[in-house]
Design a protein around this motif. Structure first.
Motif, PDB file in Angstrom:
ATOM      1  N   GLU A  42      27.041  21.341   4.473  1.00  0.00           N
ATOM      2  CA  GLU A  42      28.286  20.800   3.922  1.00  0.00           C
ATOM      3  C   GLU A  42      27.950  19.438   3.299  1.00  0.00           C
ATOM      4  OE1 GLU A  42      32.400  22.126   5.669  1.00  0.00           O
ATOM      5  OE2 GLU A  42      31.728  20.305   6.637  1.00  0.00           O
ATOM      6  N   ASN A  43      27.269  19.476   2.152  1.00  0.00           N
ATOM      7  CA  ASN A  43      26.664  18.266   1.605  1.00  0.00           C
ATOM      8  C   ASN A  43      27.619  17.360   0.839  1.00  0.00           C
ATOM      9  OD1 ASN A  43      26.961  19.735  -0.721  1.00  0.00           O
ATOM     10  ND2 ASN A  43      24.780  20.039  -1.051  1.00  0.00           N
ATOM     11  N   THR A  44      28.916  17.621   0.927  1.00  0.00           N
ATOM     12  CA  THR A  44      29.910  16.734   0.297  1.00  0.00           C
ATOM     13  C   THR A  44      30.688  15.937   1.339  1.00  0.00           C
ATOM     14  OG1 THR A  44      31.522  18.548   0.221  1.00  0.00           O
ATOM     15  CG2 THR A  44      30.177  18.184  -1.769  1.00  0.00           C
ATOM     16  N   ARG A  45      30.183  15.844   2.546  1.00  0.00           N
ATOM     17  CA  ARG A  45      30.886  15.098   3.603  1.00  0.00           C
ATOM     18  C   ARG A  45      31.013  13.614   3.330  1.00  0.00           C
ATOM     19  NH1 ARG A  45      29.057  17.638   9.241  1.00  0.00           N
ATOM     20  NH2 ARG A  45      30.297  19.511   9.016  1.00  0.00           N
ATOM     21  N   TYR A  46      30.291  13.104   2.371  1.00  0.00           N
ATOM     22  CA  TYR A  46      30.434  11.686   1.995  1.00  0.00           C
ATOM     23  C   TYR A  46      31.740  11.447   1.236  1.00  0.00           C
ATOM     24  CZ  TYR A  46      28.987  13.231  -2.608  1.00  0.00           C
ATOM     25  OH  TYR A  46      28.922  13.879  -3.809  1.00  0.00           O
ATOM     26  N   MET A  47      32.406  12.522   0.814  1.00  0.00           N
ATOM     27  CA  MET A  47      33.686  12.400   0.096  1.00  0.00           C
ATOM     28  C   MET A  47      34.820  12.322   1.121  1.00  0.00           C
ATOM     29  SD  MET A  47      32.763  15.244  -2.811  1.00  0.00           S
ATOM     30  CE  MET A  47      34.401  15.279  -3.483  1.00  0.00           C
ATOM     31  N   LYS A  48      35.755  11.412   0.884  1.00  0.00           N
ATOM     32  CA  LYS A  48      36.785  11.107   1.884  1.00  0.00           C
ATOM     33  C   LYS A  48      37.576  12.333   2.331  1.00  0.00           C
ATOM     34  CE  LYS A  48      39.616   7.235   3.110  1.00  0.00           C
ATOM     35  NZ  LYS A  48      40.034   5.911   2.694  1.00  0.00           N
ATOM     36  N   GLU A  49      38.001  13.191   1.403  1.00  0.00           N
ATOM     37  CA  GLU A  49      38.813  14.347   1.788  1.00  0.00           C
ATOM     38  C   GLU A  49      38.014  15.357   2.611  1.00  0.00           C
ATOM     39  OE1 GLU A  49      37.302  14.971  -2.411  1.00  0.00           O
ATOM     40  OE2 GLU A  49      38.283  13.317  -1.361  1.00  0.00           O
ATOM     41  N   VAL A  50      36.731  15.514   2.316  1.00  0.00           N
ATOM     42  CA  VAL A  50      35.877  16.410   3.099  1.00  0.00           C
ATOM     43  C   VAL A  50      35.580  15.777   4.459  1.00  0.00           C
ATOM     44  CG1 VAL A  50      33.662  17.633   3.178  1.00  0.00           C
ATOM     45  CG2 VAL A  50      34.886  17.398   1.000  1.00  0.00           C
ATOM     46  N   PHE A  51      35.308  14.477   4.458  1.00  0.00           N
ATOM     47  CA  PHE A  51      35.049  13.774   5.713  1.00  0.00           C
ATOM     48  C   PHE A  51      36.275  13.819   6.620  1.00  0.00           C
ATOM     49  CE2 PHE A  51      34.660  10.186   8.594  1.00  0.00           C
ATOM     50  CZ  PHE A  51      33.404  10.442   9.124  1.00  0.00           C
ATOM     51  N   ARG A  52      37.466  13.763   6.051  1.00  0.00           N
ATOM     52  CA  ARG A  52      38.710  13.830   6.842  1.00  0.00           C
ATOM     53  C   ARG A  52      38.733  15.116   7.671  1.00  0.00           C
ATOM     54  NH1 ARG A  52      42.145  10.988   9.528  1.00  0.00           N
ATOM     55  NH2 ARG A  52      42.498   9.573   7.800  1.00  0.00           N
ATOM     56  N   THR A  53      38.321  16.229   7.065  1.00  0.00           N
ATOM     57  CA  THR A  53      38.278  17.505   7.796  1.00  0.00           C
ATOM     58  C   THR A  53      37.290  17.427   8.956  1.00  0.00           C
ATOM     59  OG1 THR A  53      38.865  18.705   5.790  1.00  0.00           O
ATOM     60  CG2 THR A  53      37.870  19.989   7.555  1.00  0.00           C
TER      61      THR A  53
END
Length: 172
Positions: A42-53
């Motif tokens: 899940e290499n987009t976890r640095y993005m706030k909306e993905v990190f929120r999940t």
């Protein structure tokens, strides 16, 4: 005695304490470097909306930790106990990340040692689920004595299925 999924665990370098809702901003700041996630499934976890999940999943799990650098008092990462299977005497340690400044062994080793010592009071096996191409995490697990157990699949937050490998460390 039931497994306490969120004790406070203190070592020489770090403290693991239960993750709190108020930790979101500081933990996101620690996680917002894209290079932390480049080998992760899940290499987009640095993005706030993905990190929120990711963060909300940690809060819901009842087993997530904030990892604190004891020298600075700052949050430098997170990990969690999850997927407890008492009937199999097994728990997973996962969803772990540290800021890149803390990569290279000492901090991850101490974090895993603290978590393993606590887990082995309750279970026989600790499992680690890693993306099949996340070589960095696989090498880090081998450094702490984990061994390959089996191949598996993991369902991502977006519903896609990712190939993973499972590592294990047993109490013996």
């Amino acid at each position: 005695m039931p497994f306490d999924l969120q004790p406070t665990l203190t070592g020489k370098l770090i403290e693991l304490r239960p993750l709190k809702t108020a930790d979101f901003d500081e933990l996101f700041a620690a996680a917002s470097d894209p290079l932390i996630w480049e080998q992760h499934p899940e290499n987009t976890r640095y993005m706030k909306e993905v990190f929120r999940t990711y963060f909300d999943g940690g809060m819901a799990s009842g087993g997530a930790f904030a990892v604190i650098d004891r020298k600075t008092g700052k949050i430098i990462g997170s990990s969690r106990y999850c997927d407890l299977k008492p009937e199999e005497s097994q728990v997973e340690v996962g969803y772990t990340f540290l800021q890149r400044a803390y990569w290279g062994g000492e901090y991850n080793r101490e974090m895993k040692q603290l978590m393993l010592a606590h887990a082995f009071k309750f279970v026989e096996r600790v499992v680690f689920v890693v993306g099949d191409t996340n070589w960095r995490s696989q090498k880090a697990l081998e450094k702490i004595g984990a061994r390959f157990w089996k191949n598996a699949e993991w369902k991502s937050h977006d519903g896609s299925v990712r190939k993973t490998v499972l590592f294990e460390i047993t109490r013996n």
